[in-house]
Design a protein around this motif. Structure first.
Motif, mmCIF file in Angstrom:
data_model
loop_
_atom_site.group_PDB
_atom_site.id
_atom_site.type_symbol
_atom_site.label_atom_id
_atom_site.label_comp_id
_atom_site.label_asym_id
_atom_site.label_seq_id
_atom_site.Cartn_x
_atom_site.Cartn_y
_atom_site.Cartn_z
ATOM 1 N N LEU A 240 -3.225 -0.992 9.071
ATOM 2 C CA LEU A 240 -2.977 -1.863 7.927
ATOM 3 C C LEU A 240 -3.653 -3.201 8.178
ATOM 4 O O LEU A 240 -3.275 -3.942 9.099
ATOM 5 C CB LEU A 240 -1.475 -2.059 7.735
ATOM 6 N N TRP A 241 -4.659 -3.518 7.370
ATOM 7 C CA TRP A 241 -5.266 -4.848 7.421
ATOM 8 C C TRP A 241 -4.391 -5.804 6.621
ATOM 9 O O TRP A 241 -4.043 -5.525 5.469
ATOM 10 C CB TRP A 241 -6.676 -4.822 6.848
ATOM 11 N N ILE A 242 -4.029 -6.906 7.241
ATOM 12 C CA ILE A 242 -3.140 -7.893 6.638
ATOM 13 C C ILE A 242 -3.842 -9.247 6.597
ATOM 14 O O ILE A 242 -4.413 -9.694 7.597
ATOM 15 C CB ILE A 242 -1.834 -8.026 7.449
ATOM 16 N N ALA A 243 -3.792 -9.889 5.434
ATOM 17 C CA ALA A 243 -4.241 -11.277 5.328
ATOM 18 C C ALA A 243 -3.068 -12.174 5.698
ATOM 19 O O ALA A 243 -2.044 -12.173 5.018
ATOM 20 C CB ALA A 243 -4.721 -11.569 3.914
ATOM 21 N N LEU B 162 -5.171 -0.403 3.513
ATOM 22 C CA LEU B 162 -4.940 0.639 4.511
ATOM 23 C C LEU B 162 -6.237 1.342 4.834
ATOM 24 O O LEU B 162 -7.051 1.610 3.940
ATOM 25 C CB LEU B 162 -3.933 1.648 3.949
ATOM 26 N N ASP B 163 -6.435 1.649 6.125
ATOM 27 C CA ASP B 163 -7.636 2.404 6.491
ATOM 28 C C ASP B 163 -7.302 3.872 6.772
ATOM 29 O O ASP B 163 -6.137 4.289 6.744
ATOM 30 C CB ASP B 163 -8.409 1.738 7.633
ATOM 31 N N VAL C 96 0.863 -1.183 0.000
ATOM 32 C CA VAL C 96 0.000 0.000 0.000
ATOM 33 C C VAL C 96 0.898 1.230 0.000
ATOM 34 O O VAL C 96 2.068 1.172 0.385
ATOM 35 C CB VAL C 96 -0.953 0.043 1.213
ATOM 36 N N ILE C 97 0.330 2.362 -0.404
ATOM 37 C CA ILE C 97 1.018 3.642 -0.343
ATOM 38 C C ILE C 97 0.193 4.558 0.554
ATOM 39 O O ILE C 97 -0.995 4.777 0.308
ATOM 40 C CB ILE C 97 1.195 4.259 -1.738
ATOM 41 N N THR C 98 0.812 5.084 1.607
ATOM 42 C CA THR C 98 0.122 5.950 2.549
ATOM 43 C C THR C 98 -0.046 7.350 1.966
ATOM 44 O O THR C 98 0.636 7.722 1.001
ATOM 45 C CB THR C 98 0.882 6.046 3.882
ATOM 46 N N PRO D 111 -13.121 3.420 8.060
ATOM 47 C CA PRO D 111 -13.239 3.228 6.616
ATOM 48 C C PRO D 111 -11.887 3.192 5.932
ATOM 49 O O PRO D 111 -10.851 3.589 6.494
ATOM 50 C CB PRO D 111 -14.041 4.458 6.175
ATOM 51 N N GLY D 112 -11.904 2.731 4.704
ATOM 52 C CA GLY D 112 -10.712 2.796 3.883
ATOM 53 C C GLY D 112 -10.499 4.196 3.351
ATOM 54 O O GLY D 112 -11.365 5.081 3.473
ATOM 55 N N LEU D 113 -9.359 4.407 2.747
ATOM 56 C CA LEU D 113 -9.031 5.726 2.198
ATOM 57 C C LEU D 113 -9.783 5.979 0.900
ATOM 58 O O LEU D 113 -10.084 5.060 0.153
ATOM 59 C CB LEU D 113 -7.529 5.814 1.960
#
Length: 293
Positions: free
Chosen positions: A220-223, A214-215, A152-154, A291-293
């Motif tokens: 960071l949600w990781i599987a 990324l929210d 992801v990119i913040t 929420p997500g971005l």
């Protein structure tokens, strides 16, 4: 937090989910297709067919979709008429398959690779991360990553990279010139494994981060591909939430009308021989607070 419920089923192996234009986009490795669907799983469309196995997805600023073609290490570009053309060729640079990808607002893509022949049973080896510029030029952006995967990119231009076999998330600052600088560990879950054979390696993994999203609060949600769970992690490695969907999970995305739906790609395992002939993969969804971005 509630448990996820299936919204899409009957796939071989779903991966690389993305939310765009009010639809969930995703690859199916072993059906060799890219799909999209509405939030509730209806109105499923085949968006592209990639004979050499699709993976990571992203979009150029003009809206054309980029698709990782895994086996031949190419980035394909879907033109406005739906035809696919070669955007970049990474063949001869990578070891093992090309894998996941993230594309920034300027159209630069970062692409990871396996680094070794995972499906053929080769021993683990470190891999590189590549930058593909909007004109298709390819640059090796970072080395010595242990299976660079979900990225992801913040908002402040930090690239976060899951190292699936490294027990960590690594961060880089993205310069205006596209160079990656200030490499550091963003989250560490355990020691770097010392085993190089897959059977021994997995016993040393604490978190095997695969896909990620990324929210809006920087979580960071990781599987966790080995742990059969979804983790929400903050910088420094604190786990704030854990969800166990009851099966293995390999990727995730935040989407939906309010960006408060967490979509998760699930399957019994990831091995091609087992997955390609059957349709046991699914995408599950559950509501989340941030929420997500």
């Amino acid at each position: 937090m509630s448990q996820p419920t299936p919204v899409l089923s009957g796939f071989a192996f779903t991966e690389s989910p993305r939310w765009r234009e009010d639809r969930l986009w995703f690859s199916d490795f072993y059906q060799d297709q890219v799909f999209s669907a509405t939030e509730d799983g209806s109105d499923i469309r085949v968006e592209a067919t990639v004979d050499q196995q699709p993976s990571g997805l992203g979009w150029l600023p003009d809206g054309r979709m980029l698709i990782v073609s895994m086996r031949d290490a190419r980035i394909l570009r879907r033109e406005p008429d739906g035809k696919l053309s070669v955007h970049a060729d990474l063949g001869g640079r990578m070891q093992g398959h090309a894998n996941d990808m993230v594309v920034d607002a300027d159209g630069r893509a970062w692409v990871g690779s396996f680094g070794f022949d995972l499906m053929g049973g080769a021993p683990l080896a470190p891999a590189a991360l590549y930058r593909v510029d909007p004109d298709g030029g390819v640059t090796e952006a970072a080395t010595d990553l242990w299976f660079p995967n979900g990225m992801v990119i913040t908002p402040d231009r930090v690239l976060l990279v899951n190292e699936t076999f490294g027990n960590r998330v690594t961060a880089f600052d993205i310069g205006e010139d596209g160079q990656l600088r200030n490499r550091r560990v963003w989250a560490e879950f355990g020691d770097l494994p010392t085993e190089r054979e897959f059977a021994g390696l997995v016993t040393q993994l604490v978190v095997s981060g695969d896909g990620a999203c990324l929210d809006a609060e920087g979580g960071l949600w990781i599987a966790d591909a080995i742990g059969a769970r979804l983790l929400r992690v903050t910088e420094g490695g604190t786990v704030t939430d854990e969800i166990r969907p009851g099966t293995n999970v390999y990727a995730c995305a935040l989407g939906g009308a309010q960006r408060r739906t967490l979509f998760a790609c699930t399957a019994p395992d990831f091995f091609e021989e087992a997955r390609r002939p059957v349709r046991e993969a699914a995408i599950m969804a559950l509501p989340v607070t941030v929420p997500g971005l």
